[in-house]
Write an enzyme that holds these catalytic residues in place. Structure first.
Site, PDB file in Angstrom:
ATOM      1  N   GLU A 168       0.813  -1.218   0.000  1.00  0.00           N
ATOM      2  CA  GLU A 168       0.000   0.000   0.000  1.00  0.00           C
ATOM      3  C   GLU A 168       0.848   1.270   0.000  1.00  0.00           C
ATOM      4  OE1 GLU A 168      -2.856  -0.256   3.171  1.00  0.00           O
ATOM      5  OE2 GLU A 168      -3.740  -2.090   2.396  1.00  0.00           O
ATOM      6  N   GLU A 373      -5.149  -8.597   0.895  1.00  0.00           N
ATOM      7  CA  GLU A 373      -5.808  -8.219   2.153  1.00  0.00           C
ATOM      8  C   GLU A 373      -7.292  -8.029   1.901  1.00  0.00           C
ATOM      9  OE1 GLU A 373      -4.380  -4.840   4.374  1.00  0.00           O
ATOM     10  OE2 GLU A 373      -2.291  -5.412   4.047  1.00  0.00           O
TER      11      GLU A 373
HETATM   12  O1  IFM Z   1      -4.096  -2.862   9.243  1.00  0.00           O
HETATM   13  C1  IFM Z   1      -4.076  -2.376   7.945  1.00  0.00           C
HETATM   14  C2  IFM Z   1      -2.886  -2.946   7.199  1.00  0.00           C
HETATM   15  O2  IFM Z   1      -1.683  -2.676   7.834  1.00  0.00           O
HETATM   16  C3  IFM Z   1      -2.823  -2.347   5.805  1.00  0.00           C
HETATM   17  N1  IFM Z   1      -4.083  -2.467   5.121  1.00  0.00           N
HETATM   18  C4  IFM Z   1      -5.271  -2.073   5.826  1.00  0.00           C
HETATM   19  C5  IFM Z   1      -5.324  -2.747   7.186  1.00  0.00           C
HETATM   20  C6  IFM Z   1      -6.606  -2.321   7.929  1.00  0.00           C
HETATM   21  O3  IFM Z   1      -6.645  -0.933   8.078  1.00  0.00           O
END
Ligand code: IFM
Length: 490
Positions: A168, A373
């Protein structure tokens, strides 16, 4: 009429994901030096309750227990990140073997249990010394990242074959240097744009370094958190707001990565801030390094309009800030659609994940996609007998995995799904108040208790068939909540 079971492809990767600073703790052990998140979380007012990652879930000391938990879950993959300051203190010079040994042991444990390690090099914990030297807005940081990639590849390349450069980069650039709600907490729109470019460059240089060091079977990837941006209406000014945010959230990364060019409209939108002369001759060719898959992180869509109804304060969830993470897009308003929300205040909308997968199927033909994710925070609490029931999370996962199944049926090449997260953990500026885990962590004792969603996910990982989700309880009709003014920044 009974619904046929949804079956996933046999080779599908079923994983869970975590990040070093969110779970490891042990921040002063083994020669580790501070990262920007140590500095930020120890600065008063930066995180809820002043929470820090000093101990977190204590995974550093409970590594074997956590791998055993994953084995019980039956997952066949685990996505984790390496802490840069644990393996290369200060971000320069030689590695410390004690730091690398932790990851060697983790990978060995995973392989012993038949779990495939999926390694992310950078999940936001820049060594503080590199930030003190200028951080991501400075070009040198990208070269330091390539050196670090070389070190980790040299240590783990014989046993890890799935490598992710960055997680990210939007958050690192725009929340870290734009709105300042993430470390290092700077609020300079030009620094945010420079950081975005140098993160892209770090990805390209890092990918080159990995490719030079790793066996040919190694697969390279990057995990983005693209926004599924929706205009609130079809009015031209709302569609233009959509275009602007799409450029700043998505195309600023996918342009260079997939096409070898920044979008011209992004240059035009930010022309009053910068001439982008920090982009040098060969940079774009370096950034467009071939990928073996594209990692996509998805939580909720983004709804925008022109700022005719602009709101004075920008928020990211309940942490307010006056600074925008969107350079050159002050005329855009962000909206929360009505409907279900998670504990983060993010809307529950699986159709966004379907749209995302179909979009990148068109944008990057032939490039396999991986959901690196997806998950939700809820206010989980143990029952009197110690068990933790989280039917909302199961419903969230069921909805999103149904969307993944539909996307695959409609032509998306999706090779895996990683539930965020294995454990409840340090949710950045929100501290420990937001629980994303399939496994509950008692922060007094650090005891782990698999929630009902963990058992549900275990059945899915074992069978490849989506289990049913619990029915929603019959509740009296609640009035529709008022629309919130702003979406969270990430
Ligand atoms: O916890 C975060 C993660 O570190 C990166 N993506 C989003 C998740 C939830 O906010």
């Amino acid at each position: 009429m009974s619904v046929p079971p949804l079956t996933f492809p046999p080779a599908f990767l079923w994983g869970t994901a975590t990040a070093a600073y969110q779970i490891e703790g042990a921040v002063r052990e083994g020669g580790r030096t501070p990262s920007i998140w140590d500095t930020f979380s120890h600065t008063p007012g930066r995180t809820e309750n002043g929470d820090t990652g000093d101990i977190a879930t204590d995974h550093f000391h409970r590594r074997a227990e956590d791998v055993a938990l994953m084995a019980d879950l039956g997952v066949n993959a685990y996505r984790f990140s390496v802490s840069w300051p644990r393996v290369q203190p200060t971000g320069r010079g030689p590695a410390i073997e004690r730091g690398l040994d932790f990851y060697r042991a983790l990978v060995d444990d995973l392989l012993d249990h038949g779990i495939r390690p999926v390694l992310t090099l950078y999940h936001w914990d820049l060594p503080q010394e590199l930030e003190s030297a200028g951080g991501w807005p400075e070009r040198d940081t990208a070269h330091r990242f390539a050196d670090y990639a070389r070190i980790v590849a040299g240590a783990l390349g014989d046993r890890v074959d799935m490598w992710t450069t960055l997680n990210e980069p939007w958050c690192s650039a725009f929340l870290g240097y734009g709105s300042g709600v993430h470390a290092p907490g700077r609020t300079d729109p030009v620094a945010a744009l420079r950081a975005a470019h140098h993160l892209n460059l770090a990805h390209g240089l890092g990918a080159q370094a990995l490719r030079a060091q790793l066996p040919a079977r190694a697969q390279l990837s990057i995990s983005l958190n693209p926004s599924v941006v929706r205009a609130r209406s079809q009015a031209p000014q709302d569609l233009d707001a959509r275009r602007r945010i799409d450029a700043l959230a998505n195309r600023v990364f996918t342009g260079p990565l997939l096409k070898g060019a920044y979008p011209q409209d992004l240059f035009a939108d930010t022309a009053a801030l910068t001439d982008w002369s920090f982009v040098h001759g060969d940079d774009l060719a370096v950034i467009k390094h071939p990928l073996d898959s594209l990692g996509l992180n998805y939580y909720a869509p983004t709804v925008v309009s022109d700022a005719t109804d602009s709101h004075p304060r920008r928020t990211d969830g309940h942490r307010a800030t006056d600074h925008s993470p969107w350079p050159g897009a002050d005329s855009v308003s962000f909206h929360q659609p009505p409907g279900d929300r998670t504990e983060m205040g993010w809307s529950v909308d699986p159709s966004g994940l379907y749209d995302l997968l179909l979009h990148y199927t068109r944008e990057a033909p032939g490039l396999p996609l991986m959901i690196t994710e997806n998950g939700a925070a809820y206010d989980d609490k143990p029952a009197a007998d110690g068990s933790v029931h989280d039917p909302d999370r199961i419903r969230y996962l069921h909805g999103h995995l149904s969307a993944v199944h539909r996307a695959i049926a409609d032509g998306a090449d999706v090779s895996g799904y990683f539930l965020w997260s294995l454990l409840d953990n340090f949710e950045w500026s929100f501290g420990y108040g937001k629980r994303f885990g399939a496994v509950y962590v008692d922060y007094e004792t650090r005891t782990r208790t698999p929630k009902s969603s963990a058992h549900w996910y275990a059945e899915l990982a074992r069978t490849g068939v989506l289990p049913q989700a619990p029915e929603l309880p019959e509740l009296p009709q609640a009035p529709e909540p008022p629309e919130l003014p702003e979406l969270p920044g990430a």
